[in-house]
Write an enzyme that holds these catalytic residues in place. Structure first.
Site, short mmCIF file in Angstrom:
data_model
loop_
_atom_site.label_atom_id
_atom_site.label_comp_id
_atom_site.label_asym_id
_atom_site.label_seq_id
_atom_site.Cartn_x
_atom_site.Cartn_y
_atom_site.Cartn_z
N GLY A 59 39.55 -65.97 29.28
CA GLY A 59 38.16 -66.21 28.89
C GLY A 59 37.90 -67.58 28.29
O GLY A 59 37.06 -67.72 27.40
N ILE A 93 43.32 -74.08 45.22
CA ILE A 93 42.22 -73.20 44.87
C ILE A 93 42.42 -72.70 43.43
O ILE A 93 43.53 -72.79 42.90
CB ILE A 93 42.15 -71.96 45.82
N ASN A 94 41.35 -72.19 42.86
CA ASN A 94 41.50 -71.45 41.62
C ASN A 94 41.94 -70.03 41.97
O ASN A 94 42.21 -69.73 43.14
CB ASN A 94 40.19 -71.44 40.83
N THR A 95 42.01 -69.17 41.00
CA THR A 95 42.56 -67.83 41.21
C THR A 95 41.63 -66.92 42.02
O THR A 95 40.42 -67.10 42.04
CB THR A 95 42.84 -67.16 39.85
N LYS A 114 43.50 -77.87 28.60
CA LYS A 114 42.84 -76.58 28.54
C LYS A 114 41.36 -76.77 28.88
O LYS A 114 40.77 -77.80 28.56
CB LYS A 114 42.97 -76.02 27.12
N ASN A 131 35.50 -77.63 36.25
CA ASN A 131 35.81 -76.25 36.64
C ASN A 131 34.52 -75.51 36.99
O ASN A 131 33.78 -75.08 36.11
CB ASN A 131 36.55 -75.55 35.50
N SER A 140 45.43 -76.66 34.40
CA SER A 140 44.70 -76.31 33.18
C SER A 140 44.94 -74.86 32.79
O SER A 140 44.97 -73.96 33.63
CB SER A 140 43.21 -76.54 33.41
N GLY A 175 48.14 -73.12 43.90
CA GLY A 175 48.17 -71.70 44.21
C GLY A 175 49.56 -71.25 44.60
O GLY A 175 49.97 -71.39 45.75
N CYS A 233 35.81 -70.55 37.40
CA CYS A 233 36.57 -69.64 36.55
C CYS A 233 36.17 -68.19 36.78
O CYS A 233 35.01 -67.82 36.59
CB CYS A 233 36.38 -69.98 35.08
#
Length: 305
Positions: free
Chosen positions: A73, A193-195, A46, A129, A22, A245, A132
């Site tokens: 954002g 993982i996310n960031t 998105k 999500n 995404s 990742g 974020c």
């Protein structure tokens, strides 16, 4: 496409373990002009919010050593626009349709899922999500608290029969606890993982490069962290893991699957080389042929010392 690339994430069958992450492929229109997206396992939309968002002001992306920072954002057209203009298009791409859901509070997630539920036959999974790192409040705080994770997943589970894939933040002390909370709430899979939360400073101005001060760090440098977290969670979870990742090669995909992932998401590599998922798919096909094995057989075959 070789059937050796087929994988399952719970009850969801994908033609390939590769999903476009995404925020790195919009809704697929731009990339579909470059290569045939039907070779992929899926595409994650998105991140969608109840109302349209213009995103953060000022500089929102910064290149870093071995990766990048982003603080977009959650810019998006809103869930109503998505349903009217984008969901049908995504269904023409002949790949898995994953809808990414974002919010600032429980009510946001509930409202979005209620809006999407009537279109369940056009959606393969909801990627929720809870992680974020580049908005000032909301999903980040929910995603770092196991009790809140369990509570929101439990509420969403009551609302829909669609598979719930819960995207979790790595910015916690123990990823196993948040992953287990998602499982206990009724999640069908977790996305890891996310960031990582990071910052870059302009030494001339002595200010952060990103106007939001911090942003999500992604790219090859985060891969060892992601691999470790996937491996840890694989030891305690009964539900599938989608790993992500820093993936930029077939070898990376295989490594994630050995660690415990049933499928993977590719993000930053899409932005560096838009055709990278196509190249990686071709490499995976060749690897399966050379090794006379399927990718699905690799999942969670890690042997720890």
């Amino acid at each position: 496409m070789s059937e050796k690339l087929f994988v399952k994430v719970g009850d969801v069958v994908l033609k390939s373990p590769i999903i476009l992450a995404s925020g790195t492929c919009n809704m697929g229109r731009e990339l579909s002009e470059i290569y045939d997206l039907s070779i992929l396992g899926g595409l994650s939309s998105k991140g969608l919010t109840i109302k349209p968002r213009v995103g953060n002001e000022g500089v929102r992306v910064a290149e870093c050593e071995c990766g990048m920072l982003n603080s977009v954002g959650l810019q998006n057209p809103g869930v109503d626009h998505f349903i009217k203009e984008d969901l049908g298009y995504m269904n023409t791409l002949d790949t898995g349709v994953i809808v990414n859901v974002a919010g600032h509070c429980f009510e946001d997630y509930i409202d979005i899922v209620n809006k999407l539920n009537p279109y369940a036959d056009m959606i393969d999974a909801l990627e929720v999500n809870l992680s974020c790192p580049n908005v000032k409040a909301g999903c980040m705080s929910i995603g770092s608290d196991p009790e809140q994770i369990k509570a929101i997943v439990s509420e969403l589970r009551k609302l829909t029969d669609l598979p719930l894939w819960i995207k979790l933040t790595p910015n916690v002390t123990d990823i196993k606890q948040t992953a287990l909370a998602a499982q206990e709430g009724g999640a069908d899979a977790v996305v890891l993982i996310n960031t990582l939360l990071g910052m870059k400073i302009d030494i001339k101005t002595r200010r952060p490069v990103l106007r939001n001060n911090t942003g999500g760090y992604s790219g090859p440098a985060v891969k060892p962290v992601a691999i470790r977290m996937v491996a840890e969670c694989s030891q305690v979870l009964d539900i599938p893991i989608i790993g992500c990742g820093g993936i930029s090669s077939a070898e990376d995909v295989i490594e994630f699957m050995i660690a415990g992932a049933s499928a993977v998401e590719i993000g930053t590599a899409n932005l560096v080389v838009p055709e990278s998922p196509k190249f990686i798919t071709e490499e995976l096909e060749a690897w399966c042929k050379d090794n006379d094995t399927s990718l699905e057989s690799l999942t969670a075959t890690l042997q720890l010392w």
